[in-house]
Each structure stands twice: as structure tokens, then as C-alpha cells.
Write an enzyme that holds these catalytic residues in place. Structure first.
Site, PDB file in Angstrom:
ATOM      1  N   GLU A 245     -13.640 -11.471   2.793  1.00 49.79           N
ATOM      2  CA  GLU A 245     -12.212 -11.657   2.525  1.00 49.79           C
ATOM      3  C   GLU A 245     -11.633 -10.414   1.859  1.00 49.79           C
ATOM      4  OE1 GLU A 245      -9.136 -14.619   0.098  1.00 49.79           O
ATOM      5  OE2 GLU A 245     -11.263 -15.144   0.256  1.00 49.79           O
ATOM      6  N   ARG A 271      16.551  12.724   7.716  1.00 52.27           N
ATOM      7  CA  ARG A 271      17.606  12.553   6.713  1.00 52.27           C
ATOM      8  C   ARG A 271      18.029  13.903   6.135  1.00 52.27           C
ATOM      9  NH1 ARG A 271      21.688   9.189   5.024  1.00 52.27           N
ATOM     10  NH2 ARG A 271      21.889   9.185   2.744  1.00 52.27           N
ATOM     11  N   ASN A 369      -6.763  -7.721  -9.327  1.00 53.99           N
ATOM     12  CA  ASN A 369      -7.378  -6.413  -9.549  1.00 53.99           C
ATOM     13  C   ASN A 369      -8.161  -6.364 -10.857  1.00 53.99           C
ATOM     14  OD1 ASN A 369      -6.288  -5.596  -7.159  1.00 53.99           O
ATOM     15  ND2 ASN A 369      -5.137  -3.865  -8.013  1.00 53.99           N
TER      16      ASN A 369
END
Length: 382
Positions: A245, A271, A369
């Protein structure tokens, strides 16, 4: 840096997944966000394409490539390019739940569940997290008391991806309260079982299109035949499968951020400000160089973890390193991408703004975390 872990066969799958997403997902994506769910017809189409059962044996309708995790990685990467939520929803089913159903089930259970799992007619979820606690799985309060040929389940789960529409939910429940972590089992709770209800679709900060819900169990009688794995072995089963996972989460983190970073680089080239592209300003040029380096260095480590997992050498500690570090890199890089877009980065119609919101949870889910760092620290003898 060129990645070398994939073969032509993996890249062929990548092309098929990309085509599926272009045809069936991207044109309808805003509707998914509005509905807070991915429609069932998309799941069924993914099943027709063979994407849902990559880890399932061919005799049960799957792809039979469980020994080569790279195929699952390709699927996760392409889904993540669309959004973190697409990767999350399909990943819970095809990446997280799949090993439980292929490795722990009986022949009868395989025949009952896996064909529908592969076609998308049975969508799955996994119920670990509870309102009273998240990362501390050993302290869960949902109970399953044996009564004849059934288990009577009481309790609740929250933050369950695919929870609102799932047909089958693997529920972690306490079957022997006196044994702590050694008294937890996994039960497959199916739609329609009396006492099994769902709360509202949760109103999240990001990942709006992800079907995330609360689940409630009020004297739900689950047949003993729905016990997945060994009695009182649920905690061990979960711990054994958490590395997959977590490496799956790391794969998604990097694919998601790399897509947005690539789009940001193109934006910085196009841009204009003060008569030149904003990417040509030294600060922005150095910043983008830093961002690209962070992502590519992290990718090199994750690719090695993927290869280790294919060879069954991936340790829980290395998976924890990959999970927390890629979540940090993703969030840091996306924050910078928002800044590079200026005011447009804060607009929902720009992908970078959505991605920035969607990514924040990756430092929390699959084990926070902080928990990942605790695991690493313990391994160092600290």
C-alpha cells in the site's frame, strides 16, 4: 533521467490505460467531482479493459501478473496523471484490496468474489480507520463476536475510500478483546447485510471525486464463511500488506506531481511578464531546476523499491521511506507550482490548484508521515 524498469509490455499497458482515460474519464471528469464519486459504468469499462484484476489469477478472470508489480505501477501512474483521487479509488480496489482477496481467501471465496472484482461489478474498500483513531490499528474498537455460524459486528469506520458505493468491504474487527493486536480479524461485509449502513459522503478539502464515507455496523450478522485469512490474524495480515500500500502511494505521489510539474514548466515558458517568459527569470529558472531534481531523485529511489517489491525484497522500512518522502516532495513541489502560476494557481479551474489541495492528505493516509519516521527510527535502534 530515463527510467529503465519497464519493458515494452508494460508500456503497451500504459498506452491502453491512457486511451481508456482519454475516452471514458477526462471528458466527464467535472461530473465526477460534482457527484463525489466515479460512476459504476467507468468501473465496468475498466474491468472490460482488464485493468482491475491485474493481480488476480487468470482462472478467476484476472490478468495473472501478480508476480510483476510493475503492471500495477503503470496503472497507478496513468491514473495519477488525471488526479490523485482517480489513483486512490482504483488503487484501493486493484492494488490494496487485491492481495487480501488473492492470497488469504479460500477457493470458495475466490470463486464467489474475484470474477466480479475483475469486471467492476464488485467494487471493494477496506475498513481500517475508526473515528477514535487512525494510525493505531491495534487499538481499533469495532467488534465481531462469534454466534454460531456468524459473527455479530458492531462499530464504525471513517475516511473509507470507495466506502459509499463499495459492494464488499474488508473490515478489521476485534474478535478477541483480551489479546490486543493478536485478537483482530478481517471480515468481508457485503452490501445488503442488515445493520450495515453508510453515512454521508464526506466533505473533504480535496479529492472531491473520491467516494469517501463513514461506515456503521449495528449488529451486522456476517457469515463465518466471510472470514478472510486466519481468525485473530488480521493485524498480521494488514502489517504484511502495508508495504505494498505504501509503495503504491509513493508511485502515485510522484506520477501526480510530475504531471503537474510538466504542465507548470510549459506555463512558465508561455507566461509573459516584463517582456519575457517568467521561466527565464533566474529565480524561477533555479526554482524549477530544483523541483525537477527533487522529483527525479525521488523517482530513482521509488523505482528501486518497485523492483525490490517485484522480487519480494521490499522491507517495511524502505516502503515507509518511500511513502513519507514522496508525500513531502509532492506537497513541496506543488506548493511551488501554485506560486509559479500566481493568482491563477489559486483558481479551481486550473489543475495546479486542485492538485495542490488533493495532495495534502498524502502526508496523512497510508500511515502518517510521523508514523513512517517512527518506523524508520526504530529500525535504526533509536
Amino acid at each position: 533521467m530515463e527510467r529503465t524498469i519497464f519493458t515494452a509490455e508494460h508500456e503497451s499497458l500504459r498506452g491502453s490505460v491512457a486511451e481508456f482515460l482519454d475516452r471514458h474519464v477526462r471528458p466527464r471528469y467535472d461530473a465526477f467531482v460534482e457527484a463525489k464519486a466515479i460512476p459504476r459504468d467507468v468501473w465496468v469499462e475498466a474491468g472490460k479493459q482488464g485493468f482491475l484484476g491485474l493481480q488476480v489469477p487468470e482462472e478467476h478472470g484476472g490478468g495473472g501478473v501478480a508476480d510483476d508489480y510493475r503492471f500495477t505501477v503503470v496503472l497507478g501512474e496513468e491514473l495519477s496523471k488525471v488526479s490523485a483521487a482517480m489513483s486512490s479509488c482504483f488503487g484501493i480496489h486493484a492494488d490494496v484490496v487485491a492481495p487480501y482477496l488473492t492470497e488469504l481467501t479460500t477457493d470458495e471465496q475466490k470463486a464467489r468474489w474475484l470474477p466480479g472484482f475483475c469486471t467492476g461489478e464488485i467494487v471493494t474498500a477496506i475498513g481500517m480507520t475508526e473515528p477514535s483513531g487512525g494510525s493505531d490499528l491495534a487499538a481499533l474498537r469495532t467488534t465481531a463476536v462469534r454466534d454460531g455460524d456468524t459473527f455479530v459486528v458492531n462499530g464504525s469506520k471513517t475516511f473509507i475510500t470507495n466506502g459509499y458505493g463499495a459492494d464488499l468491504v474488508l473490515v478489521a474487527a476485534r474478535t478477541d478483546p483480551a489479546r490486543g493486536a493478536k485478537g483482530i480479524s478481517l471480515l468481508a461485509v457485503e452490501t445488503g447485510m442488515a445493520g450495515f449502513t453508510r453515512g454521508r459522503k464526506l466533505d473533504k478539502v480535496g479529492q472531491d471525486e473520491s467516494d469517501t464515507a463513514e461506515l456503521f455496523f449495528d449488529d451486522v450478522r456476517v457469515p463465518a464463511a466471510n472470514l478472510v485469512g486466519g481468525l485473530d490474524r488480521g493485524f498480521v495480515h494488514m502489517m504484511e500488506r502495508l508495504p505494498q500500500e505504501r509503495i503504491g502511494a509513493a508511485v502515485g505521489n510522484l506520477a501526480h506531481v510530475r504531471q503537474i510539474l510538466d504542465e507548470t514548466i510549459e506555463y512558465a515558458k508561455a507566461r509573459q511578464a516584463f517582456g519575457q517568459s517568467i521561466g527565464s527569470f533566474q529565480h524561477n529558472k533555479f526554482l524549477i531546476a530544483d523541483l525537477v531534481t527533487q522529483v527525479e531523485v525521488a523517482q530513482a529511489f521509488v523505482d528501486q523499491c518497485v523492483l525490490a517489491h517485484c522480487d519480494r525484497r521490499l522491507s517495511a522500512v524502505d516502503a515507509a521511506k518511500a511513502k513519507w518522502w514522496t508525500a513531502k516532495v509532492q506537497n513541496d513541489v506543488l506548493d511551488a507550482c501554485v506560486q509559479l502560476h500566481g493568482g491563477y494557481g489559486f483558481m479551481n479551474e486550473y489543475r495546479v490548484g486542485r492538485a495542490w489541495r488533493d495532495a495534502r492528505v498524502t502526508k496523512i493516509w497510508a500511515g502518517s508521515n510521523e508514523i513512517m519516521k517512527e518506523l524508520i527510527g526504530r529500525d535504526l535502534g533509536l
